[in-house]
Design a protein around this motif. Structure first.
Motif, PDB file in Angstrom:
ATOM      1  N   CYS A   1     -12.276  22.573 -18.454  1.00  0.00           N
ATOM      2  CA  CYS A   1     -12.390  21.104 -18.289  1.00  0.00           C
ATOM      3  C   CYS A   1     -11.587  20.625 -17.082  1.00  0.00           C
ATOM      4  O   CYS A   1     -10.358  20.760 -17.044  1.00  0.00           O
ATOM      5  CB  CYS A   1     -11.895  20.404 -19.552  1.00  0.00           C
ATOM      6  SG  CYS A   1     -12.012  18.602 -19.414  1.00  0.00           S
TER       7      CYS A   1
ATOM      8  N   CYS B   1     -13.722  11.884 -19.716  1.00  0.00           N
ATOM      9  CA  CYS B   1     -14.727  12.931 -19.555  1.00  0.00           C
ATOM     10  C   CYS B   1     -15.776  12.494 -18.534  1.00  0.00           C
ATOM     11  O   CYS B   1     -16.328  11.405 -18.626  1.00  0.00           O
ATOM     12  CB  CYS B   1     -15.387  13.223 -20.902  1.00  0.00           C
ATOM     13  SG  CYS B   1     -16.817  14.309 -20.770  1.00  0.00           S
TER      14      CYS B   1
ATOM     15  N   ALA C   1     -19.128  21.472 -17.957  1.00  0.00           N
ATOM     16  CA  ALA C   1     -18.473  22.772 -17.778  1.00  0.00           C
ATOM     17  C   ALA C   1     -18.073  23.357 -19.116  1.00  0.00           C
ATOM     18  O   ALA C   1     -18.170  24.587 -19.329  1.00  0.00           O
ATOM     19  CB  ALA C   1     -17.249  22.609 -16.878  1.00  0.00           C
ATOM     20  N   CYS C   2     -17.637  22.527 -20.044  1.00  0.00           N
ATOM     21  CA  CYS C   2     -17.222  23.008 -21.356  1.00  0.00           C
ATOM     22  C   CYS C   2     -18.404  23.626 -22.115  1.00  0.00           C
ATOM     23  O   CYS C   2     -18.271  24.701 -22.720  1.00  0.00           O
ATOM     24  CB  CYS C   2     -16.585  21.877 -22.173  1.00  0.00           C
ATOM     25  SG  CYS C   2     -17.605  20.396 -22.289  1.00  0.00           S
TER      26      CYS C   2
ATOM     27  N   TYR D   1     -20.437  14.066 -26.730  1.00  0.00           N
ATOM     28  CA  TYR D   1     -19.605  13.065 -26.036  1.00  0.00           C
ATOM     29  C   TYR D   1     -20.424  11.822 -25.657  1.00  0.00           C
ATOM     30  O   TYR D   1     -19.946  10.691 -25.781  1.00  0.00           O
ATOM     31  CB  TYR D   1     -18.969  13.677 -24.783  1.00  0.00           C
ATOM     32  CG  TYR D   1     -18.217  14.968 -25.032  1.00  0.00           C
ATOM     33  CD1 TYR D   1     -17.627  15.222 -26.273  1.00  0.00           C
ATOM     34  CD2 TYR D   1     -18.105  15.936 -24.040  1.00  0.00           C
ATOM     35  CE1 TYR D   1     -16.948  16.422 -26.505  1.00  0.00           C
ATOM     36  CE2 TYR D   1     -17.423  17.122 -24.263  1.00  0.00           C
ATOM     37  CZ  TYR D   1     -16.864  17.361 -25.500  1.00  0.00           C
ATOM     38  OH  TYR D   1     -16.204  18.542 -25.741  1.00  0.00           O
TER      39      TYR D   1
HETATM   40  S1  SF4 Z   1     -17.948  17.658 -19.963  1.00  0.00           S
HETATM   41 FE1  SF4 Z   1     -16.508  18.961 -20.930  1.00  0.00          FE
HETATM   42  S2  SF4 Z   1     -15.534  20.027 -19.278  1.00  0.00           S
HETATM   43 FE2  SF4 Z   1     -16.562  18.261 -18.390  1.00  0.00          FE
HETATM   44  S3  SF4 Z   1     -15.015  16.701 -18.382  1.00  0.00           S
HETATM   45 FE3  SF4 Z   1     -16.125  16.491 -20.267  1.00  0.00          FE
HETATM   46  S4  SF4 Z   1     -14.960  17.643 -21.728  1.00  0.00           S
HETATM   47 FE4  SF4 Z   1     -14.295  18.260 -19.753  1.00  0.00          FE
END
Ligand code: SF4
Ligand code: SF4
Length: 722
Positions: free
Chosen positions: A374, A403, A408-409, A423
């Motif tokens: 992250c 976020c 990427a996570c 999210y």
């Molecule tokens: S998508 Fe995942 S890796 Fe990217 S900022 Fe959000 S939590 Fe972090």
């Protein structure tokens, strides 16, 4: 050589950019119809300023900015507005959005283009307003109105973002290769408006041609082109700023708070086209790649349907859809008829081979791979858990809104968890709750204000009533105080006297309730005269008490007035006497003038007249005495006595003469119709009338003479005193 920094996390990805960079920027054919959603920017959608049926020219404004966070929208080609209605929108939700549909006429006819040639000497606010009206927004994906970003103050570093880190996407790369001069010209305009201390152009080191082109274009400028390491997501503003400047943007702060502003290369290019060439944002460079036969970058008109672009690129028949955006941040379109917008940077033909379905998600094993990747230093597994359990408060506490949805996570998660989807879901739920809360707060505020307004009106009404009541109570008190105050005003005295007289009249009327209306009227007149005299006396006394005028003897005019009043009162007394006589058995006669009645015998008339003369004399005596007493003058007793005596004597002589005449008439023989004396022997009724009229006139003359005599008597007395 600039020092470079690194950011936390990040991943290395297969680039897949070369497929679309082998051809120059192409120009697809003019579409038959363009569908332009009004929501082309962050903030309020634009407001349409055209109607269905209007013909528009290329570059003509068709929707105006609505509010500060908004931008205008322009016709990408000439044609006719055929529809303004909700249409499918290029958004993950798949919801409809109001759109303006233009049917192209094929001529692609520009309206007269008007740039802003004096931008170097103009006020920055004017240039910002111009850019807002030209529809310039952030083309890197934010769609934030550029005019607002240009308003930043105390800028230290201006960062131009040419990193373009996401796989497959190469639109910025091609733009820098082919149109570096216009990009640099746009940077010059932005620099003039913001006055930064330094300008850094960050480009990933996998774009060597673009770097070379930009360095060549910036040869004679202070702008520095910096090649940054290829690492996803270095194209994110915060990460690029970190790499170029070393500045870490703390949670809850913006990079403008740290003296840094960031623009995409596509944005500064559109600034140049607007200011230098008078071209609003009506097109953008779009990468067409993925499962297509001819991957390429094209300059596509806004509103061009995705289907037409992908058809022109040769969408593979084995495709399983189209992804708008890159493979990390993009989403599958549910409707390919949607038109591209200002944020549409890439269209990827999807196929099972290129983008295989994601394996079924497994439970989180708390491996921590996501946290390591992250770039925002978040704990993605915790955010995932809170979002899944809809504990949105906890998610916010863990900085959910830091976020950047880079993915990427998810990319590194061994459990194949679609973390970014969770999210996005959590963010949309929180935004919806905030919208509901704001609407509820507004409704509650309106309700509370309404209650406040009602209560305020009640209080104001009660205050007005209390003030009126106080004023009404104070008025009688003031009148009473004025009645006992030595500083009386004539008007107040008049009012007091009038009230008193009215009360006296009321009492008199009550006491004489059985009297005839004529008597009551006479009494009222008498009381009014008396009240007027008392008021005059009171005013005079007040003036004397105030020392305004010295005590003066009555003037001749005053005496004349008094005599006139006395004469009037005498006449009234005579009338009352006649009515009194009538009330004791005689027929009623009019009060004035005394009209003889043929049934009234002369003896009675003579008695009445004598009584009236005596009453008049007494009244004149009494009134003269009262006037003299009030005025302070010495009473003219002798003169009044003489006048009274003279009046009585005259009345008695007239009565005796009348009686003798009547006796003589009674003793004479009755007249006959043939008698020569017949003309002299008129009917007795006529004689009585004449005699009564003569007597009344004589009595009035005698009263006036008595008044004059009384005045002469007083003058004589005063002459003696002096
Ligand atoms: S998508 Fe995942 S890796 Fe990217 S900022 Fe959000 S939590 Fe972090
Ligand atoms: S990478 Fe996936 S499995 Fe590992 S901790 Fe993060 S969410 Fe859980």
């Amino acid at each position: 050589m600039s020092k470079l920094y690194t950011f936390h996390g990040g991943i290395e990805l297969p680039e897949n950019k070369q497929q679309s960079t082998g051809r120059p920027i192409g120009t697809p054919p003019l579409p038959a119809r363009l569908c332009l959603p009004l929501s082309q920017n962050l903030g309020n959608p634009a407001k349409p300023c055209v109607a269905v049926g209007d013909r528009v020219l290329k570059g003509q404004r068709i929707a105006e900015a609505d509010g500060t966070v908004s931008a205008a929208l322009h016709a990408p080609t000439s044609g006719t507005v055929v529809e303004i209605a909700p249409r499918a929108f290029a958004h993950p939700s798949g919801l409809a959005e109001t759109a303006i549909v233009i049917e192209a006429d094929g001529r692609d006819e520009w309206q007269p283009r008007q740039g802003f040639p004096l931008w170097q000497s103009a006020e920055p606010a004017e240039v910002r307003r111009f850019l807002r009206d030209m529809g310039v927004v952030g083309l890197g994906g934010s769609m934030f109105p550029t005019s607002l970003k240009l308003a930043s103050e105390t800028l230290d570093t201006l960062v131009i973002n040419g990193a373009e880190c996401e796989p497959y996407i190469s639109c910025d790369d091609l733009l820098m290769r082919e149109r570096a001069a216009d990009i640099v010209a746009g940077i010059a305009i932005v620099t003039r408006l913001m006055q930064p201390k330094q300008v850094l152009i960050g480009i990933e080191d996998n774009k060597s041609e673009a770097i070379a082109a930009m360095r060549a274009a910036c040869m004679n400028t202070p702008y520095r082109v910096v090649a940054v390491p290829t690492k996803y997501p270095s194209g994110s503003a915060k990460q690029l700023i970190r790499v170029l400047t070393g500045i870490e943007i703390p949670h809850g702060m913006r990079y403008t708070d740290m003296g840094v502003q960031c623009f995409n290369v596509g944005t500064v290019y559109s600034v140049c086209r607007a200011v230098e060439h008078g071209e609003p944002v009506i097109s953008r460079i779009v990468t067409l790649s993925g499962a297509v036969a001819r991957p390429q970058n094209v300059e596509a008109l806004l509103g061009t349907p995705v289907t037409e672009l992908m058809a022109w690129a040769g969408l593979s028949p084995r495709n399983d859809g189209v992804i708008l955006g890159g493979p990390m941040t993009g989403f599958r379109l549910s409707d390919l008829s949607v038109g591209i917008t200002k944020s549409s940077n890439c269209l990827l033909g999807s196929s099972p081979k290129l983008f295989p379905p994601r394996p079924p998600a497994m439970p989180c094993i708390r491996c921590g791979e996501c946290a390591d990747a992250c770039p925002a230093k978040l704990q993605p597994m915790d955010l995932f858990w809170f979002a899944k359990t809809k504990d949105f408060g906890k998610a916010q506490e863990r900085n959910l809104f830091d976020c950047i949805e880079c993915g990427a996570c998810s990319y590194v998660c061994p459990s194949q968890l679609p973390l970014v989807d969770y999210y996005r879901f959590a963010k949309s739920e929180i935004w919806a709750a905030e919208r509901d809360k704001k609407a509820s707060d507004r409704a509650r505020s309106r309700h509370e204000f309404r209650l406040f307004r009602i209560e305020r009106e009640k209080i104001e009404k009660a205050q007005r009533l209390a003030e009126r009541s106080t004023a009404a109570k104070a008025a009688p008190q003031t009148a009473t105080t004025a009645g006992t105050n030595s500083h009386l005003t004539p008007s107040a005295e008049d009012k007091s006297a009038a009230i008193k007289a009215a009360m006296e009249r009321a009492a008199a009327l009550k006491a004489t309730g059985k009297e005839s209306p004529v008597m009551q009227s006479e009494e009222a007149k008498q009381a009014a005269i008396q009240a007027a005299m008392e008021r005059a006396a009171a005013r005079k006394a007040a003036r004397e008490a105030a020392g305004e005028t010295p005590l003066q003897p009555p003037s001749a005019s005053d005496e004349a007035k008094k005599a006139a009043i006395q004469a009037a009162m005498e006449r009234a007394a005579a009338q009352r006497a006649a009515q009194a006589a009538a009330s004791v058995g005689l027929p009623e006669t009019p009060a004035a003038p005394i009209v003889p009645n043929n049934v009234l015998d002369d003896a009675k008339k003579a008695a009445i007249q004598a009584a009236m003369a005596r009453a008049a004399a007494k009244k004149a005596e009494r009134e003269a005495a009262e006037v003299n007493q009030r005025s302070g003058a010495a009473p003219a007793t002798n003169a009044l006595d003489d006048a009274k005596k003279a009046a009585i004597k005259a009345a008695m002589e007239r009565a005796a003469a009348k009686k003798a005449a009547l006796d003589t008439a009674d003793a004479a023989p009755p007249a006959t119709d043939t008698s020569p004396a017949a003309p002299a022997a008129q009917p007795a009724a006529m004689d009585d009338a004449k005699r009564a009229a003569i007597k009344a006139a004589m009595e009035r003359a005698a009263a006036r003479k008595a008044a004059r005599d009384a005045e002469q008597g007083r003058d004589t007395e005063q002459d003696k005193d002096s």
